[in-house]
Design a protein around this motif. Structure first.
Motif, mmCIF file in Angstrom:
data_model
loop_
_atom_site.group_PDB
_atom_site.id
_atom_site.type_symbol
_atom_site.label_atom_id
_atom_site.label_comp_id
_atom_site.label_asym_id
_atom_site.label_seq_id
_atom_site.Cartn_x
_atom_site.Cartn_y
_atom_site.Cartn_z
ATOM 1 N N GLU A 159 0.806 -0.934 -0.181
ATOM 2 C CA GLU A 159 0.073 0.177 0.065
ATOM 3 C C GLU A 159 0.753 1.336 0.154
ATOM 4 O OE1 GLU A 159 -2.986 0.185 -0.413
ATOM 5 O OE2 GLU A 159 -3.533 -1.915 -0.754
ATOM 6 N N SER B 57 0.791 3.813 -3.140
ATOM 7 C CA SER B 57 0.217 4.852 -2.785
ATOM 8 C C SER B 57 1.125 6.028 -3.265
ATOM 9 C CB SER B 57 -0.141 5.282 -1.476
ATOM 10 O OG SER B 57 -1.142 4.469 -0.940
ATOM 11 N N VAL C 163 0.462 10.819 -0.111
ATOM 12 C CA VAL C 163 -0.855 10.161 -0.528
ATOM 13 C C VAL C 163 -2.238 11.003 -0.038
ATOM 14 C CG1 VAL C 163 0.343 7.962 -0.743
ATOM 15 C CG2 VAL C 163 -0.699 8.635 1.491
#
Length: 521
Positions: A253, A257, A509
């Motif tokens: 993740e 991101s 992000v």
């Protein structure tokens, strides 16, 4: 804070989870084979131009000069503008295609650019293998150059974007390793093809380039594109799946991101070529120009392009000169493996500086050795075996120094320092500068050897000193820094920090697109 004494250290960045999976390893090896087409051509050119049947057919004036009993100046026996144009025309074509390859790489992905490179190289190899006139040789070389421009633009980017950041240096150097393997294969083939009765072995040498062309062509068809490239083209779901696959973990993740954020920022840049001139990209542009410039002015292409010609010129027979080129090719491959082992362990700066010192010493010794025997007349008389051994030994040590420093790092460092929004354009600058000065060195070498004599090695030694000083003061350490975190390296540097400020980071992000747009105006 900048490091004391002008020696900048690497700056710790965000750590992303990920492993060096067998899938990534195989993928990078296949992609790295793109270097084969470049290496094979570098190695094949010098060997072919030292083969008498090739010279008789295409360059009879060079053949007559080479075998003339009235010519005693060994420095000048290969001085021919047409002959050097045969070798160097490839690099002008590579310069042109690398600029076009930037658009293909950015808009259609790294794989398609690699595919174009393989197909163009294949057609050029066929034309050269069946050449009946000089114009066919030149056209074939131009097609080879167009292919190399596409491959050299896309393959280093592919490797840097696919590899986990902790192994990026070693895997990216796979490109340089395949270049050295291509050079070695070419030298070995030249040695044996030169012995074929009937004098047509040069056709096999030139036509043999279809093999590395097929490897990169087939490889580009089976390889996946990089997550960065997929995101850049709006394929986020595919990119996330591919990122999990290449990292070998599900927890991607943070990295995903950051890649998305960098991609969204890059979309706001409508003219990446113009943006390269912005103040905040001054460090990147400087490296994209100066590193490939210095790489060519190490003098390595004097050895690699014309190794058989050079050894023949300094008194070795035809077979001996081809075998000497094979020996330097083996050294080149082994030393590149040393770089693969040490680049992420010892760092880029250490290898750059150690290699520079090693090359400088060898260039001085070779210059003195040639000056002692050939003087300025170019007539050495009878050359003893110990002399040949000394020259070959120090040339091999020189090649080793280049092969674990400026050879691989000249491709690695530029490919890993560019932000996504200028990456394709900046890589094209890197390749273009490389090809411009490769062409200049290739085109001018034989004339320079004829006029500068042994001083040619001192000429290149000067640039080795200059580039080592440049690396010491201006190149920060980039090992173990994720590509998307590379900006921190410049902000901590004693000199480049004045061009890069806190507002130049990639948007994180949490930022909205509106905030990103405001930030990048």
């Amino acid at each position: 804070m900048p490091a004391v004494g002008g020696i900048p250290a690497g700056v710790p960045g965000r750590e992303y989870p990920g492993n060096l999976t067998p899938y990534v390893l195989v993928t990078c090896i296949v992609a790295g084979m793109g270097g084969l087409i470049f290496g094979y051509d570098i190695g094949i050119s010098g060997g072919v131009t030292s083969m008498d049947p090739f010279l008789i057919k295409f360059f009879p004036s060079v053949y007559r000069k080479k075998h003339s009993e009235t010519t005693t100046d060994q420095y000048c026996q290969y001085d021919s503008e047409t002959l050097t144009m045969f070798t160097s025309s490839l690099y002008l074509a590579a310069l042109v295609s690398s600029i076009g390859a930037s658009t293909v790489t950015r808009k259609f992905g790294r794989r398609l650019s690699m595919l174009f490179g393989g197909v163009l190289f294949f057609v050029g190899a066929i034309l050269n293998g069946f050449a009946q006139a000089v114009w066919m040789l030149i056209v074939g070389r131009i097609l080879l150059g167009l292919g190399i421009g596409f491959a050299n633009q896309s393959v280093p980017l592919y490797l840097s974007e696919t590899a986990p950041y902790k192994f990026r240096g070693a895997l990216n150097i796979g490109f340089q390793l395949s270049i050295t393997v291509g050079i070695l294969i070419a030298n070995v083939l030249n040695y044996f093809f030169a012995k074929i009765k009937g004098g047509w072995g040069w056709r096999l040498s030139l036509g043999g380039a279809v093999v590395p062309a097929l490897i990169i062509t087939i490889g580009s068809l089976v390889l996946p594109d990089t997550p960065n490239s997929m995101i850049e083209r709006g394929k986020q779901d595919e990119a996330k799946t591919q990122l999990k696959r290449v990292r070998g973990v599900d927890d991607v993740e943070d990295e995903f991101s950051d890649l998305v954020a960098a991609s969204e920022a890059s979309r706001l840049v409508e003219h990446p070529w113009t943006n390269l001139l912005e103040r905040k990209y001054r460090p990147h542009l400087s490296m994209a120009i100066l590193i490939p410039f210095f790489q060519q002015f190490t003098g390595i292409n004097v050895i690699m392009f014309y190794a058989p010609v050079l050894f023949n010129t300094i008194g070795f027979g035809d077979n001996a000169s081809l075998m000497s080129a094979v020996i330097t090719g083996i050294v080149n491959v082994v030393a590149t493996m040393v770089s693969i082992y040490g680049v992420d362990k010892w760092g880029r700066r250490f290898l750059f500086l150690e290699g520079g010192a090693q090359m400088l010493i060898c260039q001085l010794v070779v210059a003195i050795s040639i000056a002692a025997k050939f003087g300025v007349s170019g007539n050495p008389g009878e050359l003893p075996k110990w002399y040949a051994i000394v020259v070959v030994l120090f040339i091999c040590i020189y090649v080793a120094g280049f092969a674990w420093s400026w050879g691989p790092l000249g491709w690695l460092v530029p490919s890993e320092i560019f932000p996504l929004e200028i990456r394709s354009a900046a890589q094209s600058i890197n390749v273009s500068v490389n090809m411009i000065f490769t062409f200049i060195v290739a085109q001018a070498f034989l004339a320079m050897l004829c006029r500068m004599k042994f001083g040619l090695f001192l000429f290149f030694a000067f640039f080795v000193v200059a580039m080592s000083i440049f690396i010491f003061f201006f190149l920060p350490e980039t090992k173990n820094i994720p590509i998307e975190e590379m900006n921190k390296v410049w902000k901590s540097h004693w000199y480049w920090s004045r061009f890069v400020n806190d507002d130049d980071d990639y948007p994180n992000v949490e930022m909205s697109k509106g905030a990103q747009a405001t930030k990048n105006v």
